[in-house]
Write an enzyme that holds these catalytic residues in place. Sequence first.
Site, PDB file in Angstrom:
ATOM      1  N   TYR A  55      14.335 -23.683  81.734  1.00 37.06           N
ATOM      2  CA  TYR A  55      13.273 -24.109  82.654  1.00 37.06           C
ATOM      3  C   TYR A  55      13.599 -23.613  84.053  1.00 37.06           C
ATOM      4  CZ  TYR A  55       9.970 -27.609  84.610  1.00 37.06           C
ATOM      5  OH  TYR A  55       8.938 -28.250  85.237  1.00 37.06           O
ATOM      6  N   TYR A  94       5.036 -16.763  84.566  1.00 41.52           N
ATOM      7  CA  TYR A  94       4.094 -17.022  83.474  1.00 41.52           C
ATOM      8  C   TYR A  94       3.087 -18.080  83.896  1.00 41.52           C
ATOM      9  CZ  TYR A  94       2.346 -18.406  78.845  1.00 41.52           C
ATOM     10  OH  TYR A  94       1.555 -18.701  77.769  1.00 41.52           O
TER      11      TYR A  94
END
Lengths: 381, 136
Positions: A279, A327
Amino acid sequence: MKPNSIAIVGTAETTELGKIPNLSQIQLHADAALNALEDVGLKPSDIDGVATAGEIPTNVAYYLGITPTWVDGTSVGGCSFMLHVRHAAAAINAGLCETVLITHGESGRSRVGVSNTWPRGATTLAGQFEMPFGVAGPPTMFTIPVLRYMKEYGLTHEQLAMVSVVQREWAAKNPRASFKEPITVEDVLDSKMIAYPFRKLQCCLVTDGGGALILTSAERAKDLPQKPVYIRGTGESVETPLISQMEDFTTSKAFRVSGQKAFEEAGIKHSDVDHLMIYDAFAHLPIYGLEDLGFCDPGCAGEFIAGRNTAPGGQLPLNTNGGGLSYMHSGMYGMYALQESVRQLRGTAAAQVENAKISIAHGVGGMFAASGTIIMSNEQL
Amino acid sequence: MAEFKKQVPRPTPETQHFWDGAKNQQLLLQQCDQCQHTYFPPRPFCPKCASREVSITEASGKATLYSYVINHRPLPGFDNPHSIAVVELEEGPRMMSNIVGCPQTPEALVLDMPLKVTFEALTDEINLPKFQPAEA
Ligand SMILES: [Zn+2]
C-alpha cells in the site's frame, strides 16, 4: 488459519474508477459487489457473511438484500479489507458462515453520500495532541517520519523519487490507471512542494471507486467458475493512532508483526514470492514495507527500488497496477492491492507477471497505525 | 479539504492537568511510581506496567528535533509554510509540536538540534507547547 483452506472466488472493482460524481458511496459498494457476484456467478441470496469498512455492514447487507449470519465491521483504515479477509477465513473455517462478501466503496474525490467522518475530534488524543499543530490530513502526518529515516540510513531524495518513477512505469501498462505518462526523477523533484520533503508526485491520488471480494471454502470453490486464489497466510496488527508516538520512525511495528505472522502461517520463504503489493499512500511506504516484511535489510530498500529490482523486468514486481501513486486511491486503497494480487494469480492482470504463483498484498491503516498482510497462491499444494 | 479547520483541544478528565499546566507555562508529564517510566500523552495509569500509581512531573522543557515536515499548503491560522515536528523531550517521551522562532526551512531545521519549550496562547484556556532553537 489453516493455509489454503479458503479461497477468493469472486473479485471486481467498480465499473468506473476515477471521477464518479453520479454514484453515492453506498452505490459504489453495491456496484463493486454486483460485479463480483457476476464474476463468480452467485446471487446476493448466496451470501451469508458481510464485511466492510467506511460503511457499517448493516448498510451494505440491507442495500444488497443480504441476510447474513456473520458480519465484520473492522475499520482500521485502508488495510481493513486485509483484516476482513483474515477474519472471514477464520469465520468460514469455524462454520459461522459459508460465503463472505467484502466490499469497499469510497467517494474520495466527488464526496457523494459520504457517511464516514474524520475520527480526530477535539477530545481524542489526536485531537488534543496532534491536530492543533496544523496537520492538514495525511500529507502532513504520514510523511513526518521520513526525514528521520533519511538521516539514519542515508536515503536520498533521488532514491525516494524513484519510487514514483518506477510505479508510473507499471501504470503505463494499465489502461485503467489514472496517470500513465512517463515521469523522471527530475519531474518528481520539480513537482509542487506539498509537505517538505514530499512533493506532489510522491503523494497518492484522490479518486472515487470501489472493489469487492467473495470468499468461500476451498472445497466449495471447486464448483465455481473462476480459478480459485487460495489464502495461504495472514497477519494483522495495530500500533498507535498517533504518528508522533510510533516506537521507531524508521520502521513500522504493525508492519513487522503482521508480516511475520503471515509468513509463519504460509510457511514460505521470501524467494518464493513472485509478486508483491505494498500500500503506497506516499512514496516512502514501499521502502518501509520492503524492509519490515523482510525483503530488504533495514536501510537498503531505497537502493533496491532505485536499482530497478521492483520495476518491470525486475526480480520482485511491486505495485504492478501503478499503486496509489498512479493507479487510483479512493482513501482506503487496501482493496485495490488485493484486487491486483488476485488478477496476477488468475493471470488476468494488465501488466501480467509471467507464471506468478505466490502474491502478497500488504496494507497500512491510518498513518502507520494498523496493518494487514495476505499471502495468496493459485496452487493448493 | 474543509474539514481540517484549526482545531482547539478539548481536555478530558484524564488530560485536564496537562492543559492546566500549559496554561501556567509548565510542560507536565507523568511518571510511574512503580517502574519509574516517564510517559506522554496523559493517562491515569502506566502504559508500561499498568500501575495506577502515577505522579505528575514537570519536564525540563529541553528537547531535540526528532523529525518533521514543512507544510506548504495554505492552512487557516498558520503561516505558510510552517513546520510540523516531533520533538524528543529530555525525559524520553516524544510529542508533536511546531518549531518556532527560526526560518521554516530545511537549512534552519536540522535533525537532533537542541530545542526549548515555549507556550503560545491558542484561546483564553488553551496554551500550546511549541519549541524554539535552544540558543535563541
Ligand atoms: Zn510503570
